[in-house]
Design an enzyme around this catalytic site. Structure first.
Site, mmCIF file in Angstrom:
data_model
loop_
_atom_site.group_PDB
_atom_site.id
_atom_site.type_symbol
_atom_site.label_atom_id
_atom_site.label_comp_id
_atom_site.label_asym_id
_atom_site.label_seq_id
_atom_site.Cartn_x
_atom_site.Cartn_y
_atom_site.Cartn_z
ATOM 1 C CE LYS A 168 2.478 3.392 -2.031
ATOM 2 N NZ LYS A 168 3.693 4.111 -2.608
ATOM 3 N N GLY A 219 9.107 -4.552 -4.108
ATOM 4 C CA GLY A 219 9.801 -3.723 -3.331
ATOM 5 C C GLY A 219 10.820 -4.317 -2.492
ATOM 6 C CB SER A 220 12.928 -3.225 0.188
ATOM 7 O OG SER A 220 12.009 -2.446 1.182
ATOM 8 C CB ALA A 222 12.610 -3.912 5.249
ATOM 9 C CB THR A 223 8.406 -2.491 2.261
ATOM 10 O OG1 THR A 223 9.611 -1.351 2.491
ATOM 11 C CG2 THR A 223 7.169 -1.712 2.080
ATOM 12 N N GLY A 224 8.140 -5.541 2.454
ATOM 13 C CA GLY A 224 7.386 -6.826 1.978
ATOM 14 C C GLY A 224 6.805 -7.428 3.423
ATOM 15 C CD GLU A 241 7.592 -11.437 -7.645
ATOM 16 O OE1 GLU A 241 8.762 -11.790 -7.536
ATOM 17 O OE2 GLU A 241 6.741 -12.534 -8.124
ATOM 18 C CB CYS A 275 14.485 -7.598 -8.164
ATOM 19 S SG CYS A 275 13.525 -7.832 -9.650
ATOM 20 C CD GLU A 371 18.667 -5.947 -3.317
ATOM 21 O OE1 GLU A 371 17.783 -5.333 -2.359
ATOM 22 O OE2 GLU A 371 18.031 -6.043 -4.496
HETATM 23 P P1 NAD Z 1 10.502 0.142 -0.757
HETATM 24 O O1 NAD Z 1 10.158 -1.173 -0.193
HETATM 25 O O2 NAD Z 1 11.072 1.072 -0.122
HETATM 26 O O3 NAD Z 1 9.273 0.676 -1.405
HETATM 27 C C1 NAD Z 1 8.430 0.109 -2.482
HETATM 28 C C2 NAD Z 1 7.013 0.627 -2.456
HETATM 29 O O4 NAD Z 1 6.558 0.268 -0.956
HETATM 30 C C3 NAD Z 1 7.002 2.204 -2.493
HETATM 31 O O5 NAD Z 1 6.036 2.421 -3.179
HETATM 32 C C4 NAD Z 1 6.508 2.481 -1.090
HETATM 33 O O6 NAD Z 1 6.043 3.770 -1.010
HETATM 34 C C5 NAD Z 1 5.727 1.450 -0.469
HETATM 35 N N1 NAD Z 1 5.893 1.548 0.777
HETATM 36 C C6 NAD Z 1 7.026 2.014 1.883
HETATM 37 N N2 NAD Z 1 6.460 1.701 3.027
HETATM 38 C C7 NAD Z 1 5.264 0.962 2.869
HETATM 39 C C8 NAD Z 1 4.658 0.209 3.800
HETATM 40 N N3 NAD Z 1 4.773 0.185 5.288
HETATM 41 N N4 NAD Z 1 3.510 -0.400 3.579
HETATM 42 C C9 NAD Z 1 3.114 -0.637 2.291
HETATM 43 N N5 NAD Z 1 4.043 0.002 1.094
HETATM 44 C C10 NAD Z 1 4.861 0.809 1.594
HETATM 45 O O7 NAD Z 1 11.467 -0.220 -2.049
HETATM 46 P P2 NAD Z 1 12.482 0.692 -2.799
HETATM 47 O O8 NAD Z 1 13.739 1.189 -2.080
HETATM 48 O O9 NAD Z 1 11.400 1.261 -3.599
HETATM 49 O O10 NAD Z 1 13.140 -0.526 -3.882
HETATM 50 C C11 NAD Z 1 14.127 -1.208 -3.868
HETATM 51 C C12 NAD Z 1 14.039 -2.585 -3.422
HETATM 52 O O11 NAD Z 1 13.013 -3.199 -4.378
HETATM 53 C C13 NAD Z 1 15.291 -3.454 -3.512
HETATM 54 O O12 NAD Z 1 15.190 -4.320 -2.470
HETATM 55 C C14 NAD Z 1 14.860 -4.427 -4.928
HETATM 56 O O13 NAD Z 1 15.599 -5.618 -4.622
HETATM 57 C C15 NAD Z 1 13.537 -4.588 -4.571
HETATM 58 N N6 NAD Z 1 12.791 -4.986 -5.886
HETATM 59 C C16 NAD Z 1 12.293 -6.189 -6.236
HETATM 60 C C17 NAD Z 1 11.706 -6.628 -7.182
HETATM 61 C C18 NAD Z 1 11.283 -7.966 -7.499
HETATM 62 O O14 NAD Z 1 10.438 -8.393 -8.251
HETATM 63 N N7 NAD Z 1 11.536 -8.840 -6.733
HETATM 64 C C19 NAD Z 1 11.563 -5.504 -8.093
HETATM 65 C C20 NAD Z 1 11.942 -4.375 -7.909
HETATM 66 C C21 NAD Z 1 12.640 -3.950 -6.802
#
Ligand code: NAD
Length: 467
Positions: A168, A219-220, A222-224, A241, A275, A371
């Site tokens: 997704k 992703g972020s 918080a979501t992780g 990640e 990231c 960040e």
């Molecule tokens: P995000 O966490 O808001 O979204 C990432 C994904 O998670 C999206 O596909 C979103 O639809 C999905 N999502 C949202 N809520 C969810 C839930 N409750 N359960 C499961 N999935 C859910 O992040 P973002 O704002 O899209 O990305 C920016 C962040 O990602 C930054 O903090 C950045 O540092 C981090 N990031 C990290 C890496 C890495 O490899 N470490 C790489 C890229 C981005």
């Protein structure tokens, strides 16, 4: 207009709903794509589950060959995908082609990886072997900064290890993932790769689903954490990640011009939406003014425009929400320090902010501690190495960090004391498919890339025979 489809169970299908995709360079929709319902998410998981027995029974070499086929098929549509990537993500076309080249290199490297069976004992009393078995259904969820590359970071190792995947993409960058779906339909048996989109509403459902064995997430933070919690009931494996606030420590003996160029490149790649970008630079007092001046010069000279325009070095921020977030950081930067380049939103349509250099800030300021994930680089003065190591480490994050000096030995010693998953000397964002990638603290859980990353898409099984 191109018609995009979801990939579920080997079929390209319409979504139960649709959604518009915004071009961040104009702020206007440029295409409409399918949006999956919860029932379609369930169908994708069911299709993946049904595909696992046949796919995992194939010889390892057959699955390796499929990754090469995938890389070839992506390469055959390179220019079309690069254009779509620029239009949905904003990055300059040259960077989009760079993302395609990276994707190609990662897939071809994964295709060389193996997880060998390890024999612990083989004698007259017994036989003990350690094997790696597939997990089953994997869900891959990704952010919007590298929509093609990171999709393949999930698909490649997941399917190589014998799993099936439901991927997704982020809601604001679905197009490259959907093109990838078209390609995967012709490469993989039905159900091995499924690609669905959402409007930020299916993630929680996918990651709590009882038939899902593992979630690979980028992703972020918080979501992780939410994903780790939602998978707890069924003890899902997770690789997370997450975010970073990478420090660069610049010692007094560097060549200022050369180092400024490298720091600039590693802070403003993809408009700072990386990231592993440099997100705070600690610069020795002896060269602080010179470094601020040089970085400001580079920022002022950067060509900021629509990524499709030739010569563009920096495109727009990827989406409206992030644009608002970065504007908030600009305000903090103005209040907390001295802005010596950029600092403003451009008077035009789209989500454009000039690359911004802010000096005279310090730890405790929001622009240093949080960040920013955008084109603002704070420069912090230091004069004591012990002190700067402690300041670099005083963060909830620990993704990457770098030390810059002509004295490589001294820099390596300092780097070894930075608490992050990767530490570099005289470089940053130096990653590759053969190099494990991990995060300390709130930057993640587990490892991606290399054999270590591949092993996370398997479960260890011990076969122990008494003779
Ligand atoms: P995000 O966490 O808001 O979204 C990432 C994904 O998670 C999206 O596909 C979103 O639809 C999905 N999502 C949202 N809520 C969810 C839930 N409750 N359960 C499961 N999935 C859910 O992040 P973002 O704002 O899209 O990305 C920016 C962040 O990602 C930054 O903090 C950045 O540092 C981090 N990031 C990290 C890496 C890495 O490899 N470490 C790489 C890229 C981005």
């Amino acid at each position: 207009m191109t018609e995009y489809k979801l990939l579920i169970g080997g079929q390209l299908v319409d979504g139960d709903m649709t959604m518009d995709v915004i071009n961040p360079a104009t702020g206007e929709p440029f295409c409409t794509v399918p949006r999956a319902s919860t029932a379609q998410a369930d169908a994708a998981i069911a299709a993946a589950k049904a595909a696992v027995p046949g796919w995992s029974a194939l010889p390892w070499a057959d699955r390796q060959a499929k990754l090469i086929e995938l890389a070839d098929a992506i390469a055959a549509r390179k220019d079309e995908i690069a254009r779509a990537l620029t239009m949905e993500q904003g990055k300059p076309l040259a960077e989009a082609l760079g993302e395609l080249a990276w994707t190609d290199g990662y897939l071809r490297h994964y295709a060389t990886l193996e997880l060998l069976e390890r024999i612990i004992q083989d004698d007259e009393t017994g036989y003990i072997a350690v094997k790696h078995r597939p997990l089953g259904v994997v869900v891959g969820i990704i952010a919007w900064n590298f929509p093609l590359l990171v999709a393949c970071w999930k698909i490649g190792p997941a399917v190589l290890a014998g799993n099936a995947i439901v991927l997704k993409p982020a809601p604001t960058t679905p197009v490259c993932a959907l093109i990838l779906g078209e390609i995967c339909r012709d490469v993989f048996p039905a159900g091995v790769v499924n690609i669905i989109t959402d409007a930020n509403d299916l993630g929680a459902h996918l990651t709590a689903h009882p038939d899902v064995a593992k979630v690979g997430f980028t992703g972020s933070t918080a979501t992780g954490k939410r994903i780790a919690a939602s998978g707890a009931d069924t003890l899902k494996r997770v690789t997370l990640e997450l975010g970073g606030n990478d420090p660069a420590i610049v010692l007094e003996d560097v060549d200022v011009r050369e180092t400024a160029q490298a720091i600039f490149g590693n802070a403003f790649l993809n408009n700072g939406q990386v990231c592993l970008a440099i997100k705070r630079a600690y610069v020795h007092a002896d060269i602080y003014d010179a470094m601020c001046g040089e970085l400001a010069r580079l920022a002022e000279a950067a060509v900021v425009d629509d990524g499709l325009q030739q010569g563009t070095q920096i495109g727009p921020i990827q989406n409206a929400m992030q644009f608002e977030k970065v504007k908030g950081f600009l305000e903090s930067a103005r209040a907390e320090g001295t802005v010596v380049a950029g600092g403003d939103v451009m008077e035009r349509a789209g989500y454009f902010i000039r690359p911004t250099i802010v000096r005279d800030v310090t730890d405790g300021d929001r622009i240093v501690d949080e960040e920013q994930f955008g084109p603002i680089l704070p420069l912090i003065k230091f004069d004591n190495v012990e002190d700067v190591i402690a300041r670099a480490n005083a963060s909830e994050y620990g993704l990457g960090g770098s030390v810059w000096s002509k004295d490589v030995g001294r820099a390596a010693e300092i780097a070894s004391r930075i608490e992050s998953g990767q530490v570099w000397v005289n470089q940053h964002i130096a990653i590759g498919p053969h190099i494990p990638m991990a995060g300390f603290k709130n930057s993640g859980l587990g490892v991606e890339q290399s054999v270590e990353g591949l092993a996370e898409y398997t479960q260890t099984q011990v076969v122990n025979i008494k003779r």
